[in-house]
Design an enzyme around this catalytic site. Structure first.
Site, short mmCIF file in Angstrom:
data_model
loop_
_atom_site.label_atom_id
_atom_site.label_comp_id
_atom_site.label_asym_id
_atom_site.label_seq_id
_atom_site.Cartn_x
_atom_site.Cartn_y
_atom_site.Cartn_z
N PRO A 173 44.91 33.16 40.43
CA PRO A 173 43.53 32.78 40.12
C PRO A 173 43.06 33.45 38.83
CG PRO A 173 43.58 34.39 41.88
CD PRO A 173 45.01 34.02 41.61
N CYS A 174 41.92 33.03 38.32
CA CYS A 174 41.44 33.53 37.03
C CYS A 174 41.22 35.03 37.09
CB CYS A 174 40.19 32.79 36.60
SG CYS A 174 38.67 33.40 37.34
N LEU A 175 41.30 35.67 35.95
CA LEU A 175 41.21 37.13 35.88
C LEU A 175 39.87 37.67 36.36
CD1 LEU A 175 43.00 37.81 32.47
CD2 LEU A 175 43.90 38.19 34.77
N SER A 177 38.50 37.16 39.02
CA SER A 177 38.58 37.46 40.45
C SER A 177 39.06 38.89 40.72
CB SER A 177 39.52 36.47 41.14
OG SER A 177 40.85 36.65 40.70
#
Length: 274
Positions: A173-175, A177
């Site tokens: 998932p995107c950073l 998170s």
């Protein structure tokens, strides 16, 4: 069972006739892109959003997989980091991320005459707290995997069946998170976390997270890998490198990594369900 679901997915794309895929390069959207291309050929287009929350290494991986599939691939810039509703990192941060993504994709789909935008949301995602899904629904985005009831395990099974080389790629998932809700997200913090995770992956640790809370890095690994990590890695060198990245303290989460861990702190009140 998965063959039936594959046939259902193929039928969905046959009905669409043209589709633009919100393609991050993760295993879910890669499977969607593969099936869309197999059915639609050049009438399928994969579009990747580029922003500071996407690792450059993950962008390169997305490019490589698109070439492997054969699908046409475009890159666009999104600007969620300019929205304080996103950078303040509320519990529904993902809503503002996906709103920015699909508000950027939608006019492009209209301009390029794609009647459908599809994403890689799978059936398991619907059982977790994913406010970004609501943003996509509001904008008419379709989620073929969820529509057909394809689970995460079935995503990997289908990906392997269809010959995708990264069928067992860890979820990424995107950073954003990596930060506790309420801690402001900045480009510098995203880069710091990204560099730390890339460093560990290059040492051979693939399925991991580096959580960031203020000046502290907390490394999460699968529980069965924690002992090996402690016994084999040069801990003093690790601390030195992480401090060069900008962290002050480096810790190891003894519970280990599990998906959705960030959401364990959420209460019904925080979610507006009181």
């Amino acid at each position: 069972m998965v063959i039936q679901k594959l046939e259902q997915l193929q039928s969905l794309f046959q009905e669409m006739k043209q589709a633009l895929i919100a393609y991050s390069g993760g295993i879910d959207s890669t499977l969607v892109a593969k099936i869309a291309y197999d059915v639609l050929g050049d009438r399928a287009l994969a579009v990747t959003a580029v922003s500071p929350s996407l690792l450059p290494e993950d962008l390169e991986d997305a490019r490589t997989q698109a070439v492997e599939i054969g699908i046409r691939h475009q890159e666009i810039s999104t600007h969620e980091m300019e929205n304080p509703n996103y950078t303040s990192n509320p519990v529904n941060r993902c809503y503002f991320c996906k709103s920015e993504l699909h508000d950027t994709l939608k006019p492009l789909a209209v301009q390029w005459k794609y009647p459908y935008i599809v994403d890689g949301v799978n059936a398991d995602d619907l059982r977790d707290y994913r406010p970004g899904i609501q943003a996509a629904i509001e904008r008419g985005v379709r989620s073929p995997l969820a529509e057909v009831g394809v689970s995460k395990a079935e995503v990997r099974e289908l990906s392997k069946l269809l010959g995708l080389s990264r069928w067992n790629k860890p979820a990424q998932p995107c950073l954003s998170s990596r930060f506790p809700y309420g801690e402001e997200i900045t480009v510098i913090k995203l880069q710091r976390v990204g560099r730390a995770e890339v460093y560990l992956r290059r040492l051979g640790w693939q399925n991991l997270r580096v959580r960031s809370e203020k000046d502290t890095a907390r490394i999460e690994l699968p529980p069965d890998q924690i002992k090996e990590f402690v016994l084999t890695i040069d801990l003093s060198q690790l601390v030195k490198i992480f401090q060069e990245f900008g962290f002050v303290y480096v810790t190891l989460d003894l519970e280990g990594y599990r998906s959705g861990k960030l959401n364990q702190v959420l209460t019904p009140e925080a979610l507006g369900q009181s």
